[in-house]
Write a protein that holds these residues in place. Structure first.
Motif, PDB file in Angstrom:
ATOM      1  N   TYR A 181       0.846  -1.194   0.000  1.00 47.88           N
ATOM      2  CA  TYR A 181       0.000   0.000   0.000  1.00 47.88           C
ATOM      3  C   TYR A 181       0.880   1.242   0.000  1.00 47.88           C
ATOM      4  O   TYR A 181       1.980   1.230   0.552  1.00 47.88           O
ATOM      5  CB  TYR A 181      -0.830   0.093   1.285  1.00 47.88           C
ATOM      6  N   GLU A 182       0.380   2.319  -0.586  1.00 50.53           N
ATOM      7  CA  GLU A 182       1.015   3.611  -0.330  1.00 50.53           C
ATOM      8  C   GLU A 182      -0.033   4.497   0.331  1.00 50.53           C
ATOM      9  O   GLU A 182      -1.118   4.702  -0.223  1.00 50.53           O
ATOM     10  CB  GLU A 182       1.551   4.260  -1.608  1.00 50.53           C
ATOM     11  N   ILE A 183       0.267   4.976   1.522  1.00 47.01           N
ATOM     12  CA  ILE A 183      -0.723   5.778   2.251  1.00 47.01           C
ATOM     13  C   ILE A 183      -0.274   7.235   2.335  1.00 47.01           C
ATOM     14  O   ILE A 183       0.924   7.531   2.271  1.00 47.01           O
ATOM     15  CB  ILE A 183      -0.995   5.210   3.669  1.00 47.01           C
ATOM     16  N   ARG A 184      -1.255   8.119   2.504  1.00 46.52           N
ATOM     17  CA  ARG A 184      -0.975   9.556   2.589  1.00 46.52           C
ATOM     18  C   ARG A 184      -0.791   9.946   4.047  1.00 46.52           C
ATOM     19  O   ARG A 184      -1.651  10.581   4.662  1.00 46.52           O
ATOM     20  CB  ARG A 184      -2.111  10.359   1.952  1.00 46.52           C
ATOM     21  N   ALA A 185       0.297   9.505   4.600  1.00 47.66           N
ATOM     22  CA  ALA A 185       0.605   9.836   6.002  1.00 47.66           C
ATOM     23  C   ALA A 185       2.088   9.604   6.261  1.00 47.66           C
ATOM     24  O   ALA A 185       2.742   8.837   5.551  1.00 47.66           O
ATOM     25  CB  ALA A 185      -0.220   8.974   6.950  1.00 47.66           C
ATOM     26  N   ASN A 186       2.578  10.258   7.292  1.00 46.23           N
ATOM     27  CA  ASN A 186       3.971  10.109   7.689  1.00 46.23           C
ATOM     28  C   ASN A 186       4.200   8.727   8.318  1.00 46.23           C
ATOM     29  O   ASN A 186       3.335   8.207   9.029  1.00 46.23           O
ATOM     30  CB  ASN A 186       4.291  11.205   8.710  1.00 46.23           C
ATOM     31  N   TRP A 187       5.380   8.182   8.106  1.00 43.98           N
ATOM     32  CA  TRP A 187       5.682   6.832   8.604  1.00 43.98           C
ATOM     33  C   TRP A 187       5.524   6.734  10.124  1.00 43.98           C
ATOM     34  O   TRP A 187       5.039   5.723  10.647  1.00 43.98           O
ATOM     35  CB  TRP A 187       7.102   6.411   8.192  1.00 43.98           C
ATOM     36  N   ALA A 188       5.912   7.810  10.838  1.00 41.82           N
ATOM     37  CA  ALA A 188       5.884   7.755  12.302  1.00 41.82           C
ATOM     38  C   ALA A 188       4.441   7.773  12.827  1.00 41.82           C
ATOM     39  O   ALA A 188       4.155   7.229  13.892  1.00 41.82           O
ATOM     40  CB  ALA A 188       6.685   8.909  12.896  1.00 41.82           C
ATOM     41  N   VAL A 277       7.781   1.862   5.317  1.00 36.86           N
ATOM     42  CA  VAL A 277       8.881   2.452   4.553  1.00 36.86           C
ATOM     43  C   VAL A 277       8.539   3.905   4.203  1.00 36.86           C
ATOM     44  O   VAL A 277       7.611   4.157   3.430  1.00 36.86           O
ATOM     45  CB  VAL A 277       9.121   1.652   3.244  1.00 36.86           C
ATOM     46  N   PRO A 278       9.282   4.864   4.767  1.00 33.86           N
ATOM     47  CA  PRO A 278       8.994   6.261   4.444  1.00 33.86           C
ATOM     48  C   PRO A 278       9.248   6.555   2.967  1.00 33.86           C
ATOM     49  O   PRO A 278      10.234   6.076   2.397  1.00 33.86           O
ATOM     50  CB  PRO A 278      10.007   7.045   5.296  1.00 33.86           C
ATOM     51  N   VAL A 279       8.348   7.300   2.354  1.00 34.28           N
ATOM     52  CA  VAL A 279       8.526   7.705   0.962  1.00 34.28           C
ATOM     53  C   VAL A 279       8.822   9.205   0.919  1.00 34.28           C
ATOM     54  O   VAL A 279       9.743   9.659   0.245  1.00 34.28           O
ATOM     55  CB  VAL A 279       7.258   7.386   0.134  1.00 34.28           C
ATOM     56  N   SER A 280       8.034   9.976   1.639  1.00 37.79           N
ATOM     57  CA  SER A 280       8.228  11.420   1.761  1.00 37.79           C
ATOM     58  C   SER A 280       7.610  11.795   3.108  1.00 37.79           C
ATOM     59  O   SER A 280       7.030  10.929   3.776  1.00 37.79           O
ATOM     60  CB  SER A 280       7.532  12.146   0.602  1.00 37.79           C
ATOM     61  N   PRO A 281       7.681  13.067   3.531  1.00 38.42           N
ATOM     62  CA  PRO A 281       7.095  13.374   4.844  1.00 38.42           C
ATOM     63  C   PRO A 281       5.625  12.959   4.933  1.00 38.42           C
ATOM     64  O   PRO A 281       5.163  12.583   6.006  1.00 38.42           O
ATOM     65  CB  PRO A 281       7.249  14.888   4.949  1.00 38.42           C
ATOM     66  N   THR A 284       3.878   7.082   2.777  1.00 40.87           N
ATOM     67  CA  THR A 284       4.550   5.920   3.371  1.00 40.87           C
ATOM     68  C   THR A 284       4.086   4.655   2.662  1.00 40.87           C
ATOM     69  O   THR A 284       2.910   4.537   2.312  1.00 40.87           O
ATOM     70  CB  THR A 284       4.193   5.825   4.883  1.00 40.87           C
ATOM     71  N   ARG A 285       5.028   3.764   2.450  1.00 37.34           N
ATOM     72  CA  ARG A 285       4.645   2.451   1.897  1.00 37.34           C
ATOM     73  C   ARG A 285       4.496   1.471   3.042  1.00 37.34           C
ATOM     74  O   ARG A 285       5.320   1.443   3.963  1.00 37.34           O
ATOM     75  CB  ARG A 285       5.736   1.925   0.969  1.00 37.34           C
TER      76      ARG A 285
END
Ligand code: FES
Ligand SMILES: [Fe+2]
Length: 366
Positions: A181-188, A277-281, A284-285
């Motif tokens: 999945y790629e989600i619209r949120a920060n990894w943390a 897995v962080p993708v950008s701020p 997240t994958r």
């Protein structure tokens, strides 16, 4: 400088919201990742192949890596020593690794073997023409690797004490359980949500029915958190041996998190691995791998409908990303009863930890 996160949870305020939104904070966080061990694969993923590229670690460590299996398992750089092409782009069964760009070949141990059109090149080949090798560690069929991980890995003792009885090395990879999945949120933010059962009654109606919320447990250890979900009356549990520290309890699930983004979820049917897995701020994958030990246990209890739980979590986390991006929100407070796991994560994330027993120096010496 005072700690960003107070060590006393009763006084502490949660992570400043720029950790979830700023490029600079993400870079700071990523700079810590090489100091930890990371999940690479479970042995059963090799199947009949002997080479597995592990691209998720490129997102975590900035290094394309590949696992090879001859007599033992090695984690090699997947970058050709000629001009930097990626050597292996898919899982395969081969006698040697051959770069698709100009045909340089390497043994499965990473050693240079041959190169066309290189007659007359001085001091060639040399050690620097071999593929770089990274440290690996294996526990019960689970292979970890890292860039400069600590030599002493106390999380292995933690896993062994708790779950050493479980036949994890014989679990089988189940491709039908793979998700990406790629989600619209920060990894943390995704990790925060994982680290508390506090939201279960509010967000996961189905899961709440099978877990005994009052007896949900959270334990912290160096570099990680364990949450233990106890089963409601009559729901599926592990059959724990007397050697288990939890013998006599109705354990429905063990949820292990290891910094930064590894989640090992053990259910009576087997293991679900989640990789964050962080993708950008703000992207997240989330990768899922499933390993089945006892298929008669599938479809019941806390590990029954993981897709539904995941969807419920993703909706919450994406909405929370919008919230923490607002100017009016900066930090909150923790529940000392329900949020010790998140507090522990935030302490790790914001600490200025020095690791002095790196394998790095050893790797550089030979
Ligand atoms: S980059 Fe690999 S052979 Fe040229
Ligand atoms: Fe959840």
């Amino acid at each position: 400088m005072p700690d960003v996160i107070d060590p006393d949870i009763r006084r502490a305020r949660t992570l400043p919201s720029d950790y979830y939104t700023s490029e600079e904070r993400l870079k700071e966080s990523l700079a810590k990742f090489p100091d930890y061990w990371h999940f690479a694969a479970h042995r059963s993923q090799f199947g009949s192949s002997n080479v597995i590229p592990i691209p998720h670690l490129e997102g975590m460590l900035g290094e394309p890596m590949v696992l090879t299996c001859e007599e033992d398992i090695k984690c090699l750089s997947n970058v050709c020593t000629h001009r930097g092409m990626i050597v292996a782009d898919s899982q395969c069964d081969v006698k040697s690794l051959r770069c698709p760009y100009h045909g340089r070949t390497f043994g499965l141990d990473g050693c240079f073997r041959s190169m066309p059109e290189f007659g007359g090149v001085e001091n060639f080949p040399s050690k620097s023409d071999d593929l770089f090798q990274f440290p690996t560690l294996e526990w019960n069929g689970i292979i970890f690797c890292g860039k400069v991980p600590p030599e002493f890995s106390s999380f292995i003792d933690e896993l062994e004490n708790r779950l050493g009885w479980m036949p994890i090395s014989s679990f089988e990879h189940d491709q039908s359980r793979f998700r990406d999945y790629e989600i619209r949120a920060n990894w943390a933010l995704y990790v925060d949500n994982y680290l508390e059962g506090f939201h279960i009654p509010f967000v996961h109606e189905g899961l709440h029915g099978v877990l005994d919320y009052d007896n949900y447990r959270t334990e912290t250890f160096e570099g990680g958190v364990l949450q233990i979900g106890m089963a409601s009356e009559g729901e599926q549990t592990f059959e724990l041996p007397e050697t288990s520290p939890d013998f006599g309890s109705n354990v429905a699930a063990y949820y292990y998190w290891l910094f930064p983004g590894l989640m090992l979820n053990f259910y009576p049917w087997g293991l679900s691995v989640n990789l964050v897995v962080p993708v950008s701020p703000e992207r997240t994958r989330i990768i899922y791998h499933g390993f089945v030990g006892d298929d008669s246990m599938l479809g019941k209890g806390a590990g029954a409908d993981l897709d539904k739980v995941e969807e419920e979590d993703q909706q919450i986390v994406e909405a929370t990303q919008r919230g923490v991006s607002s100017d009016s929100y900066d930090r909150g407070r923790y529940s000392p009863k329900r949020e010790v796991g998140i507090h522990h994560f935030h302490r790790i994330l914001t600490s200025e930890r020095e690791i002095d027993n790196h394998l790095w120096s050893q790797m550089g010496d030979d």
